[in-house]
Design a protein around this motif. Structure first.
Motif, PDB file in Angstrom:
ATOM      1  N   GLY A   6      42.369  21.277  41.308  1.00 20.56           N
ATOM      2  CA  GLY A   6      42.164  22.093  40.121  1.00 20.56           C
ATOM      3  C   GLY A   6      41.517  21.299  39.000  1.00 20.56           C
ATOM      4  N   ILE A  35      39.642  24.844  42.383  1.00 21.92           N
ATOM      5  CA  ILE A  35      40.168  25.985  41.638  1.00 21.92           C
ATOM      6  C   ILE A  35      39.982  25.746  40.141  1.00 21.92           C
ATOM      7  CG2 ILE A  35      42.184  27.437  41.213  1.00 21.92           C
ATOM      8  CD1 ILE A  35      43.262  26.691  43.917  1.00 21.92           C
ATOM      9  N   LEU A  37      40.372  26.243  36.283  1.00 21.78           N
ATOM     10  CA  LEU A  37      41.402  26.897  35.482  1.00 21.78           C
ATOM     11  C   LEU A  37      40.781  27.913  34.535  1.00 21.78           C
ATOM     12  CD1 LEU A  37      41.337  25.682  32.378  1.00 21.78           C
ATOM     13  CD2 LEU A  37      42.528  23.771  33.438  1.00 21.78           C
ATOM     14  N   GLU A  73      42.474  31.497  39.675  1.00 25.16           N
ATOM     15  CA  GLU A  73      43.006  31.296  38.329  1.00 25.16           C
ATOM     16  C   GLU A  73      42.182  32.031  37.280  1.00 25.16           C
ATOM     17  OE1 GLU A  73      43.739  27.290  37.162  1.00 25.16           O
ATOM     18  OE2 GLU A  73      45.343  26.999  38.622  1.00 25.16           O
ATOM     19  N   THR A  82      49.814  25.067  37.561  1.00 28.82           N
ATOM     20  CA  THR A  82      49.680  24.702  38.967  1.00 28.82           C
ATOM     21  C   THR A  82      50.730  25.379  39.821  1.00 28.82           C
ATOM     22  OG1 THR A  82      48.705  22.572  38.375  1.00 28.82           O
ATOM     23  CG2 THR A  82      49.678  22.756  40.562  1.00 28.82           C
ATOM     24  N   THR A  85      49.659  28.843  40.695  1.00 29.31           N
ATOM     25  CA  THR A  85      48.535  28.831  41.637  1.00 29.31           C
ATOM     26  C   THR A  85      49.011  28.537  43.054  1.00 29.31           C
ATOM     27  OG1 THR A  85      47.007  28.155  39.901  1.00 29.31           O
ATOM     28  CG2 THR A  85      46.342  27.719  42.173  1.00 29.31           C
TER      29      THR A  85
END
Length: 215
Positions: A6, A35, A37, A73, A82, A85
């Protein structure tokens, strides 16, 4: 095993990409999911809109097998945690699929201050990406957690879905998204710090030209 990485990716650069590739190969991961944010919790908010950060991410990894852009996200309102997720990934992938959360050594140093850190370890393994020869763990509580959960065998991660902490040596490239934005804000080229397709999107959209990027 699935790797999870992330970040704001504002913009993504080689300091993200090379360590992720090291982990993909060294741990024999099926894929690494990048991923981005949505709403930062413990850092300044991203400057580029989410659609452009995702587009830059997709451009950066388009030709690398095993790299996947995951926008989950960006579709979720509120702070990007986190734990939430990983819970979403568990719902999608099931309880038994090994997940590896990839984080840097600096992030690991503050891991116990994260939202629900021990529950994160119930959902995924923690893979701490570090430069070769990196020093010992200074925080005694974190050191105790590593003594309880630590592993030095990558194969052990595939034997269970979550719970281990593994230190993985990776190529460390001393750079940051802030550096890329600063160069652009000063009218200088950040070429060779981020992939050319990312630079093309930055130039096309006129991103990071404001002096506000100097933070």
């Amino acid at each position: 095993m699935i790797g999870v990485l992330g970040g704001t990716f504002d913009p993504i650069h080689f300091g993200h990409l090379r360590p992720a590739l090291d982990c993909l190969q060294a741990l024999a991961l099926e894929q690494v999911r990048f991923i981005p944010l949505n709403v930062a919790v413990h850092r300044p908010q991203p400057l580029a809109p989410s659609t452009q950060r995702l587009a830059m991410l997709e451009a950066a990894i388009a030709d690398q097998p095993g790299f996947v852009a995951d926008p989950r996200e960006l579709a979720r309102p509120g702070g990007s945690y986190t734990y939430d997720t990983l819970l979403s990934l568990r719902t999608e992938l099931g309880a038994e699929r090994p997940l590896c959360l990839l984080i840097g050594a600096d992030a690991f140093a503050g891991f116990l201050a994260w939202y629900r850190p021990l529950e994160i370890l119930d959902l995924a393994h923690l893979v701490v990406m570090r430069r070769p020869g990196h020093g010992s763990i200074r925080d005694p509580l974190l050191r105790n957690l590593y003594l309880e959960r630590g592993s030095d065998a990558p194969a052990s991660l595939s034997a269970r879905p979550a719970g281990h902490i593994l230190f993985q040596d990776v190529t460390q490239i001393e750079m940051s998204s802030t550096r890329v934005r600063q160069l652009i804000g000063r009218g200088l080229s950040p070429r060779y710090l981020t992939p050319d397709p990312v630079l093309a999107l930055i130039e096309q959209a006129g991103l990071y030209r404001s002096q506000k990027t100097q933070r």
